[in-house]
Scaffold this motif. Structure first.
Motif, PDB file in Angstrom:
ATOM      1  N   LYS A  72       0.820  -1.219   0.000  1.00 16.36           N
ATOM      2  CA  LYS A  72       0.000   0.000   0.000  1.00 16.36           C
ATOM      3  C   LYS A  72       0.852   1.267   0.000  1.00 16.36           C
ATOM      4  O   LYS A  72       0.377   2.332  -0.395  1.00 16.36           O
ATOM      5  CB  LYS A  72      -0.935   0.030   1.206  1.00 16.36           C
ATOM      6  N   ASP A  73       2.104   1.146   0.449  1.00 13.55           N
ATOM      7  CA  ASP A  73       2.984   2.301   0.540  1.00 13.55           C
ATOM      8  C   ASP A  73       3.811   2.525  -0.726  1.00 13.55           C
ATOM      9  O   ASP A  73       4.560   3.503  -0.816  1.00 13.55           O
ATOM     10  CB  ASP A  73       3.924   2.132   1.742  1.00 13.55           C
ATOM     11  N   VAL A  74       3.696   1.637  -1.704  1.00 11.79           N
ATOM     12  CA  VAL A  74       4.477   1.756  -2.941  1.00 11.79           C
ATOM     13  C   VAL A  74       3.978   2.944  -3.753  1.00 11.79           C
ATOM     14  O   VAL A  74       2.775   3.072  -4.015  1.00 11.79           O
ATOM     15  CB  VAL A  74       4.412   0.451  -3.766  1.00 11.79           C
ATOM     16  N   VAL A  75       4.916   3.812  -4.135  1.00 20.03           N
ATOM     17  CA  VAL A  75       4.578   4.980  -4.947  1.00 20.03           C
ATOM     18  C   VAL A  75       5.124   4.860  -6.367  1.00 20.03           C
ATOM     19  O   VAL A  75       4.729   5.620  -7.246  1.00 20.03           O
ATOM     20  CB  VAL A  75       5.077   6.297  -4.301  1.00 20.03           C
ATOM     21  N   ARG A  76       6.053   3.920  -6.586  1.00 19.87           N
ATOM     22  CA  ARG A  76       6.627   3.739  -7.923  1.00 19.87           C
ATOM     23  C   ARG A  76       7.061   2.297  -8.094  1.00 19.87           C
ATOM     24  O   ARG A  76       7.660   1.710  -7.192  1.00 19.87           O
ATOM     25  CB  ARG A  76       7.815   4.650  -8.136  1.00 19.87           C
ATOM     26  N   SER A  77       6.747   1.727  -9.255  1.00 16.74           N
ATOM     27  CA  SER A  77       7.246   0.403  -9.608  1.00 16.74           C
ATOM     28  C   SER A  77       7.860   0.476 -10.998  1.00 16.74           C
ATOM     29  O   SER A  77       7.431   1.272 -11.834  1.00 16.74           O
ATOM     30  CB  SER A  77       6.131  -0.641  -9.563  1.00 16.74           C
ATOM     31  N   ARG A  78       8.886  -0.349 -11.195  1.00 12.55           N
ATOM     32  CA  ARG A  78       9.545  -0.434 -12.489  1.00 12.55           C
ATOM     33  C   ARG A  78       9.555  -1.901 -12.898  1.00 12.55           C
ATOM     34  O   ARG A  78      10.006  -2.752 -12.124  1.00 12.55           O
ATOM     35  CB  ARG A  78      10.964   0.095 -12.416  1.00 12.55           C
ATOM     36  N   VAL A  79       9.087  -2.174 -14.094  1.00 12.83           N
ATOM     37  CA  VAL A  79       9.008  -3.533 -14.602  1.00 12.83           C
ATOM     38  C   VAL A  79       9.941  -3.630 -15.801  1.00 12.83           C
ATOM     39  O   VAL A  79       9.729  -2.958 -16.816  1.00 12.83           O
ATOM     40  CB  VAL A  79       7.567  -3.902 -15.012  1.00 12.83           C
ATOM     41  N   ALA A 104       2.928   5.074  -9.555  1.00 13.61           N
ATOM     42  CA  ALA A 104       3.540   5.396 -10.838  1.00 13.61           C
ATOM     43  C   ALA A 104       4.264   4.128 -11.289  1.00 13.61           C
ATOM     44  O   ALA A 104       4.841   3.413 -10.466  1.00 13.61           O
ATOM     45  CB  ALA A 104       4.524   6.551 -10.673  1.00 13.61           C
ATOM     46  N   CYS A 105       4.197   3.815 -12.580  1.00 11.39           N
ATOM     47  CA  CYS A 105       4.739   2.535 -13.040  1.00 11.39           C
ATOM     48  C   CYS A 105       5.342   2.687 -14.424  1.00 11.39           C
ATOM     49  O   CYS A 105       4.793   3.403 -15.267  1.00 11.39           O
ATOM     50  CB  CYS A 105       3.627   1.486 -13.064  1.00 11.39           C
ATOM     51  N   THR A 106       6.449   2.007 -14.653  1.00 13.64           N
ATOM     52  CA  THR A 106       7.111   2.017 -15.947  1.00 13.64           C
ATOM     53  C   THR A 106       7.377   0.591 -16.381  1.00 13.64           C
ATOM     54  O   THR A 106       7.856  -0.224 -15.588  1.00 13.64           O
ATOM     55  CB  THR A 106       8.452   2.781 -15.861  1.00 13.64           C
TER      56      THR A 106
END
Length: 130
Positions: A72-79, A104-106
């Motif tokens: 729940k605390d994740v503000v950005r993920s990168r895949v 935010a996700c990339t």
């Protein structure tokens, strides 16, 4: 200066490479590149980007918990994918965990990962509300 907390996964590579699974400084947590490694040390979900993405997120969730946070605390993920054609499978798994959280996700394609059986590797940043 806020105190630094290094979170270990117990990997034998952490001291060799000089990294931590996650690092918390103040209310900010960064989770290192997370590969789809099963509890048995083998690649989880061989050939399946969906299962590998799920495993990466599960590993990251454990590291976040050790650092006093959650997904729940994740503000950005990168895949990072070795084949961008796998984006929908990876996105489906990502959405199952983050559909309500919506960080935010990339998604990017990269040339290769350390193990050729890894189809995906992920990074995460979290901020814990104070």
């Amino acid at each position: 200066m806020p105190q630094r907390q290094n979170v270990s996964s117990g990997s034998k590579f952490e001291p060799i490479i000089g990294f931590s699974r996650a690092v918390r400084v103040g209310n900010h947590i960064s989770v290192s590149g997370t590969a789809p490694i099963g509890a048995d040390g083998k690649v989880a979900g061989p050939g399946d980007a969906y299962l590998q993405t799920r495993r990466c997120i599960e590993i990251a969730a454990g590291a976040l918990e050790k650092a006093g946070a959650s997904l729940k605390d994740v503000v950005r993920s990168r895949v990072m994918l070795t084949n961008i054609k796998d984006w929908e499978a990876a996105a489906t798994a990502h959405g199952e965990f983050f559909g309500e959280i919506r960080p935010a996700c990339t998604f990017v394609q990269i040339a290769a990962l350390i193990d050729p059986a890894w189809l995906v590797e992920m990074e995460f940043d979290a901020i814990v509300a104070e």
